[in-house]
Design a protein around this motif. Structure first.
Motif, PDB file in Angstrom:
ATOM      1  N   SER A  81     -26.588  64.499  57.741  1.00  0.00           N
ATOM      2  CA  SER A  81     -27.801  64.668  58.535  1.00  0.00           C
ATOM      3  C   SER A  81     -27.627  63.861  59.809  1.00  0.00           C
ATOM      4  O   SER A  81     -27.283  62.675  59.763  1.00  0.00           O
ATOM      5  CB  SER A  81     -29.029  64.158  57.786  1.00  0.00           C
ATOM      6  OG  SER A  81     -29.255  64.923  56.630  1.00  0.00           O
ATOM      7  N   PHE A  82     -27.857  64.505  60.942  1.00  0.00           N
ATOM      8  CA  PHE A  82     -27.788  63.844  62.239  1.00  0.00           C
ATOM      9  C   PHE A  82     -29.208  63.391  62.587  1.00  0.00           C
ATOM     10  O   PHE A  82     -30.106  64.202  62.727  1.00  0.00           O
ATOM     11  CB  PHE A  82     -27.214  64.792  63.286  1.00  0.00           C
ATOM     12  CG  PHE A  82     -25.840  65.276  62.932  1.00  0.00           C
ATOM     13  CD1 PHE A  82     -24.743  64.432  63.015  1.00  0.00           C
ATOM     14  CD2 PHE A  82     -25.635  66.564  62.489  1.00  0.00           C
ATOM     15  CE1 PHE A  82     -23.463  64.872  62.676  1.00  0.00           C
ATOM     16  CE2 PHE A  82     -24.372  67.021  62.149  1.00  0.00           C
ATOM     17  CZ  PHE A  82     -23.285  66.171  62.244  1.00  0.00           C
ATOM     18  N   LEU A  83     -29.403  62.082  62.713  1.00  0.00           N
ATOM     19  CA  LEU A  83     -30.731  61.505  62.813  1.00  0.00           C
ATOM     20  C   LEU A  83     -31.121  61.036  64.208  1.00  0.00           C
ATOM     21  O   LEU A  83     -32.304  60.982  64.528  1.00  0.00           O
ATOM     22  CB  LEU A  83     -30.839  60.319  61.842  1.00  0.00           C
ATOM     23  CG  LEU A  83     -30.454  60.647  60.394  1.00  0.00           C
ATOM     24  CD1 LEU A  83     -30.379  59.373  59.584  1.00  0.00           C
ATOM     25  CD2 LEU A  83     -31.438  61.631  59.802  1.00  0.00           C
ATOM     26  N   HIS A  84     -30.141  60.674  65.012  1.00  0.00           N
ATOM     27  CA  HIS A  84     -30.399  60.093  66.325  1.00  0.00           C
ATOM     28  C   HIS A  84     -29.205  60.433  67.204  1.00  0.00           C
ATOM     29  O   HIS A  84     -28.062  60.265  66.786  1.00  0.00           O
ATOM     30  CB  HIS A  84     -30.542  58.567  66.176  1.00  0.00           C
ATOM     31  CG  HIS A  84     -30.974  57.857  67.399  1.00  0.00           C
ATOM     32  ND1 HIS A  84     -30.090  57.439  68.367  1.00  0.00           N
ATOM     33  CD2 HIS A  84     -32.196  57.458  67.821  1.00  0.00           C
ATOM     34  CE1 HIS A  84     -30.753  56.819  69.321  1.00  0.00           C
ATOM     35  NE2 HIS A  84     -32.035  56.816  69.012  1.00  0.00           N
ATOM     36  N   ALA A  85     -29.452  60.908  68.416  1.00  0.00           N
ATOM     37  CA  ALA A  85     -28.352  61.249  69.315  1.00  0.00           C
ATOM     38  C   ALA A  85     -27.531  60.002  69.625  1.00  0.00           C
ATOM     39  O   ALA A  85     -28.076  58.977  70.034  1.00  0.00           O
ATOM     40  CB  ALA A  85     -28.888  61.859  70.598  1.00  0.00           C
ATOM     41  N   ALA A  86     -26.227  60.096  69.389  1.00  0.00           N
ATOM     42  CA  ALA A  86     -25.340  58.962  69.653  1.00  0.00           C
ATOM     43  C   ALA A  86     -24.792  59.054  71.067  1.00  0.00           C
ATOM     44  O   ALA A  86     -24.293  60.093  71.489  1.00  0.00           O
ATOM     45  CB  ALA A  86     -24.199  58.949  68.645  1.00  0.00           C
ATOM     46  N   ARG A  90     -19.417  52.053  70.947  1.00  0.00           N
ATOM     47  CA  ARG A  90     -18.905  51.739  69.612  1.00  0.00           C
ATOM     48  C   ARG A  90     -19.796  52.331  68.531  1.00  0.00           C
ATOM     49  O   ARG A  90     -20.997  52.093  68.498  1.00  0.00           O
ATOM     50  CB  ARG A  90     -18.826  50.222  69.452  1.00  0.00           C
ATOM     51  CG  ARG A  90     -18.421  49.684  68.088  1.00  0.00           C
ATOM     52  CD  ARG A  90     -16.981  49.938  67.681  1.00  0.00           C
ATOM     53  NE  ARG A  90     -16.007  49.607  68.672  1.00  0.00           N
ATOM     54  CZ  ARG A  90     -15.146  48.598  68.593  1.00  0.00           C
ATOM     55  NH1 ARG A  90     -15.148  47.809  67.559  1.00  0.00           N
ATOM     56  NH2 ARG A  90     -14.277  48.391  69.557  1.00  0.00           N
ATOM     57  N   LEU A  91     -19.175  53.122  67.640  1.00  0.00           N
ATOM     58  CA  LEU A  91     -19.863  53.681  66.475  1.00  0.00           C
ATOM     59  C   LEU A  91     -19.266  53.053  65.221  1.00  0.00           C
ATOM     60  O   LEU A  91     -18.051  52.843  65.144  1.00  0.00           O
ATOM     61  CB  LEU A  91     -19.705  55.194  66.414  1.00  0.00           C
ATOM     62  CG  LEU A  91     -20.292  55.977  67.586  1.00  0.00           C
ATOM     63  CD1 LEU A  91     -19.912  57.441  67.479  1.00  0.00           C
ATOM     64  CD2 LEU A  91     -21.803  55.812  67.621  1.00  0.00           C
ATOM     65  N   THR A  92     -20.116  52.771  64.255  1.00  0.00           N
ATOM     66  CA  THR A  92     -19.680  52.150  63.011  1.00  0.00           C
ATOM     67  C   THR A  92     -20.137  52.998  61.835  1.00  0.00           C
ATOM     68  O   THR A  92     -21.308  53.386  61.763  1.00  0.00           O
ATOM     69  CB  THR A  92     -20.283  50.734  62.882  1.00  0.00           C
ATOM     70  OG1 THR A  92     -19.895  49.951  64.017  1.00  0.00           O
ATOM     71  CG2 THR A  92     -19.815  50.054  61.607  1.00  0.00           C
ATOM     72  N   ALA A  93     -19.211  53.292  60.936  1.00  0.00           N
ATOM     73  CA  ALA A  93     -19.538  54.026  59.710  1.00  0.00           C
ATOM     74  C   ALA A  93     -19.276  53.115  58.517  1.00  0.00           C
ATOM     75  O   ALA A  93     -18.198  52.520  58.402  1.00  0.00           O
ATOM     76  CB  ALA A  93     -18.708  55.295  59.593  1.00  0.00           C
ATOM     77  N   ARG A  94     -20.264  53.008  57.648  1.00  0.00           N
ATOM     78  CA  ARG A  94     -20.161  52.166  56.454  1.00  0.00           C
ATOM     79  C   ARG A  94     -20.361  53.038  55.224  1.00  0.00           C
ATOM     80  O   ARG A  94     -21.404  53.701  55.079  1.00  0.00           O
ATOM     81  CB  ARG A  94     -21.216  51.062  56.491  1.00  0.00           C
ATOM     82  CG  ARG A  94     -21.277  50.210  55.245  1.00  0.00           C
ATOM     83  CD  ARG A  94     -20.130  49.230  55.175  1.00  0.00           C
ATOM     84  NE  ARG A  94     -20.151  48.551  53.866  1.00  0.00           N
ATOM     85  CZ  ARG A  94     -19.096  48.010  53.310  1.00  0.00           C
ATOM     86  NH1 ARG A  94     -17.937  48.019  53.925  1.00  0.00           N
ATOM     87  NH2 ARG A  94     -19.184  47.416  52.154  1.00  0.00           N
ATOM     88  N   ALA A  95     -19.352  53.080  54.356  1.00  0.00           N
ATOM     89  CA  ALA A  95     -19.418  53.835  53.103  1.00  0.00           C
ATOM     90  C   ALA A  95     -19.694  52.883  51.949  1.00  0.00           C
ATOM     91  O   ALA A  95     -19.069  51.824  51.854  1.00  0.00           O
ATOM     92  CB  ALA A  95     -18.100  54.572  52.859  1.00  0.00           C
ATOM     93  N   GLU A  96     -20.630  53.278  51.086  1.00  0.00           N
ATOM     94  CA  GLU A  96     -20.988  52.488  49.900  1.00  0.00           C
ATOM     95  C   GLU A  96     -20.941  53.381  48.666  1.00  0.00           C
ATOM     96  O   GLU A  96     -21.556  54.446  48.650  1.00  0.00           O
ATOM     97  CB  GLU A  96     -22.403  51.910  50.049  1.00  0.00           C
ATOM     98  CG  GLU A  96     -22.570  50.919  51.173  1.00  0.00           C
ATOM     99  CD  GLU A  96     -21.979  49.561  50.860  1.00  0.00           C
ATOM    100  OE1 GLU A  96     -21.723  49.252  49.672  1.00  0.00           O
ATOM    101  OE2 GLU A  96     -21.761  48.809  51.823  1.00  0.00           O
ATOM    102  N   THR A 112     -23.911  54.114  62.563  1.00  0.00           N
ATOM    103  CA  THR A 112     -24.808  53.476  63.522  1.00  0.00           C
ATOM    104  C   THR A 112     -24.116  53.352  64.878  1.00  0.00           C
ATOM    105  O   THR A 112     -22.889  53.324  64.961  1.00  0.00           O
ATOM    106  CB  THR A 112     -25.238  52.077  63.050  1.00  0.00           C
ATOM    107  OG1 THR A 112     -24.086  51.288  62.792  1.00  0.00           O
ATOM    108  CG2 THR A 112     -26.092  52.157  61.794  1.00  0.00           C
ATOM    109  N   ASP A 113     -24.939  53.267  65.932  1.00  0.00           N
ATOM    110  CA  ASP A 113     -24.405  53.069  67.277  1.00  0.00           C
ATOM    111  C   ASP A 113     -24.449  51.583  67.630  1.00  0.00           C
ATOM    112  O   ASP A 113     -24.863  50.748  66.820  1.00  0.00           O
ATOM    113  CB  ASP A 113     -25.134  53.942  68.302  1.00  0.00           C
ATOM    114  CG  ASP A 113     -26.607  53.593  68.461  1.00  0.00           C
ATOM    115  OD1 ASP A 113     -27.050  52.522  67.995  1.00  0.00           O
ATOM    116  OD2 ASP A 113     -27.334  54.397  69.073  1.00  0.00           O
ATOM    117  N   GLU A 114     -24.038  51.257  68.846  1.00  0.00           N
ATOM    118  CA  GLU A 114     -23.985  49.855  69.283  1.00  0.00           C
ATOM    119  C   GLU A 114     -25.334  49.151  69.200  1.00  0.00           C
ATOM    120  O   GLU A 114     -25.408  47.955  68.951  1.00  0.00           O
ATOM    121  CB  GLU A 114     -23.484  49.774  70.725  1.00  0.00           C
ATOM    122  CG  GLU A 114     -22.014  49.980  70.864  1.00  0.00           C
ATOM    123  CD  GLU A 114     -21.537  49.803  72.297  1.00  0.00           C
ATOM    124  OE1 GLU A 114     -22.335  49.440  73.175  1.00  0.00           O
ATOM    125  OE2 GLU A 114     -20.347  50.031  72.524  1.00  0.00           O
TER     126      GLU A 114
END
Length: 130
Positions: A81-86, A90-96, A112-114
């Motif tokens: 799901s795309f929630l907010h225009a990036a 720097r973009l950060t992806a965190r997998a849990e 998340t974005d910067e």
């Protein structure tokens, strides 16, 4: 558990993620973080980061986290799901990890974005081949 150096070496073969600029920045039990500096080559016609670039970053975070334990794991199903225009930056992806069995696993990934805005969320089901 593979070290971050071992994971970086293993994922050198992931040419698409490397060409996109994705870099492994953190990995631990049940999770991983990857980052990418989004620039002009990542943008769509509207001037924001293209959905495919966000998907690739999120999928790469899943791959790093799921393979950190040493069992070859591939994705079976992804939903994003795309929630907010990036914007570029720097973009950060965190997998849990959410759950894991002998043959399958489930992960949630946030991008998340910067500024800390949540730009995308991905749910992934993986198949543990090893």
């Amino acid at each position: 558990m593979k070290t971050i150096e071992e994971l970086r070496k293993f994922f050198e073969a992931d040419r698409f993620a490397a060409e996109m600029g994705a870099v492994i920045t953190e990995c631990g039990e049940g999770g991983a973080t990857v980052e990418m500096d989004a620039g002009p080559r990542h943008l769509n016609a509207a001037g924001t980061v293209q959905g495919g670039a966000l998907f690739t970053l999120a999928d790469f975070a899943f791959a790093v986290a799921a393979n950190a334990g040493g069992v070859l794991t591939v994705s079976l199903q992804n939903s994003i799901s795309f929630l907010h225009a990036a914007k570029p930056g720097r973009l950060t992806a965190r997998a849990e990890r959410v759950s894991e069995t002998r043959r399958t696993c489930c992960y949630d990934v946030s991008v998340t974005d910067e500024a800390g805005n949540l730009t995308a969320r991905m749910s992934v089901t993986g198949y543990r081949r090893g």
